[in-house]
Write a protein that holds these residues in place. Structure first.
Motif, PDB file in Angstrom:
ATOM      1  N   CYS A  14      -2.951  -3.102  -7.716  1.00  0.00           N
ATOM      2  CA  CYS A  14      -2.490  -3.726  -6.494  1.00  0.00           C
ATOM      3  C   CYS A  14      -2.315  -2.809  -5.563  1.00  0.00           C
ATOM      4  CB  CYS A  14      -1.848  -5.052  -6.884  1.00  0.00           C
ATOM      5  SG  CYS A  14      -2.300  -6.308  -7.589  1.00  0.00           S
ATOM      6  N   VAL A  15      -1.194  -1.995  -5.686  1.00  0.00           N
ATOM      7  CA  VAL A  15      -0.907  -1.077  -4.527  1.00  0.00           C
ATOM      8  C   VAL A  15      -1.886  -0.015  -4.158  1.00  0.00           C
ATOM      9  CG1 VAL A  15       0.897   0.768  -4.129  1.00  0.00           C
ATOM     10  CG2 VAL A  15       1.648  -1.348  -5.225  1.00  0.00           C
ATOM     11  N   THR A  16      -2.682   0.301  -5.209  1.00  0.00           N
ATOM     12  CA  THR A  16      -3.615   1.374  -4.845  1.00  0.00           C
ATOM     13  C   THR A  16      -4.694   0.790  -3.938  1.00  0.00           C
ATOM     14  OG1 THR A  16      -3.258   2.651  -6.841  1.00  0.00           O
ATOM     15  CG2 THR A  16      -5.415   2.752  -6.005  1.00  0.00           C
ATOM     16  N   LEU A  17      -5.226  -0.516  -4.349  1.00  0.00           N
ATOM     17  CA  LEU A  17      -6.365  -1.279  -3.607  1.00  0.00           C
ATOM     18  C   LEU A  17      -5.551  -1.597  -2.232  1.00  0.00           C
ATOM     19  CD1 LEU A  17      -7.748  -3.447  -6.468  1.00  0.00           C
ATOM     20  CD2 LEU A  17      -8.881  -1.349  -5.217  1.00  0.00           C
ATOM     21  N   TYR A  18      -4.660  -1.937  -2.100  1.00  0.00           N
ATOM     22  CA  TYR A  18      -3.916  -2.306  -0.884  1.00  0.00           C
ATOM     23  C   TYR A  18      -3.648  -1.273  -0.027  1.00  0.00           C
ATOM     24  CZ  TYR A  18      -0.765  -4.699   2.511  1.00  0.00           C
ATOM     25  OH  TYR A  18      -0.053  -5.142   3.512  1.00  0.00           O
ATOM     26  N   SER A  19      -3.375  -0.034  -0.444  1.00  0.00           N
ATOM     27  CA  SER A  19      -3.423   1.222   0.344  1.00  0.00           C
ATOM     28  C   SER A  19      -4.771   1.489   0.838  1.00  0.00           C
ATOM     29  CB  SER A  19      -2.804   2.402  -0.540  1.00  0.00           C
ATOM     30  OG  SER A  19      -1.473   2.246  -0.812  1.00  0.00           O
ATOM     31  N   THR A  20      -5.780   1.391  -0.080  1.00  0.00           N
ATOM     32  CA  THR A  20      -7.217   1.603   0.447  1.00  0.00           C
ATOM     33  C   THR A  20      -7.670   0.557   1.745  1.00  0.00           C
ATOM     34  OG1 THR A  20      -7.583   2.160  -1.653  1.00  0.00           O
ATOM     35  CG2 THR A  20      -9.468   1.760  -0.295  1.00  0.00           C
ATOM     36  N   VAL A  21      -7.018  -0.877   1.590  1.00  0.00           N
ATOM     37  CA  VAL A  21      -7.555  -1.850   2.394  1.00  0.00           C
ATOM     38  C   VAL A  21      -7.050  -1.280   3.773  1.00  0.00           C
ATOM     39  CG1 VAL A  21      -7.080  -4.180   3.188  1.00  0.00           C
ATOM     40  CG2 VAL A  21      -8.079  -3.479   0.864  1.00  0.00           C
TER      41      VAL A  21
END
Length: 97
Positions: A14-21
Motif C-alpha cells: 500500500c505504501v509503495t503504490l501510494y507513493s507511486t500515485v
C-alpha cells in the motif's frame, strides 16, 4: 522470504503504490514549472488517481489497525483499538478534504 499473508506485506504494498500515485499526481506541477508544458494525459486520469490515493491510504491505515489487534501485548498502553480507529477516521478526513 516473502510472506504474502502478512499484514506488513500489505502495508508495504500500500505504501509503495501510494507513493507511486503521489508521484504521478505531482508530475504536472513539475512539468509546468520547469518544462513549461502541461501533462494533458495526467489531467485525464487525475480523478482515478485521486480515488486510488484515497483507497490506498485507507487500506494502509486499516492494515496498521489490524496489526494493532493481532499483537496487543506488544503495544504501548495508550495505543488502543479506539485510538487506532480515531487515527483511521482522521486519515480518511484528511484524505477527503
Amino acid at each position: 522470504m516473502w510472506n504474502p499473508h502478512s499484514v506488513m506485506f500489505e502495508v508495504g504494498w500500500c505504501v509503495t503504490l501510494y507513493s507511486t500515485v503521489l508521484f504521478l499526481e505531482f508530475i504536472p506541477v513539475v512539468l509546468e514549472k520547469f518544462a513549461g508544458t502541461s501533462a494533458g494525459w495526467i489531467h485525464n486520469i487525475s480523478v482515478p488517481l485521486m480515488i486510488a490515493g484515497v483507497l490506498l491510504s485507507t487500506l494502509h491505515q486499516s492494515s496498521l489497525g489490524s496489526l494493532y489487534l493481532i499483537v496487543p501485548e506488544k503495544l504501548y498502553p495508550l495505543c488502543t483499538p479506539a485510538a487506532a480507529a480515531a487515527v483511521l477516521y482522521l486519515a480518511i478526513a484528511v484524505g477527503c478534504r
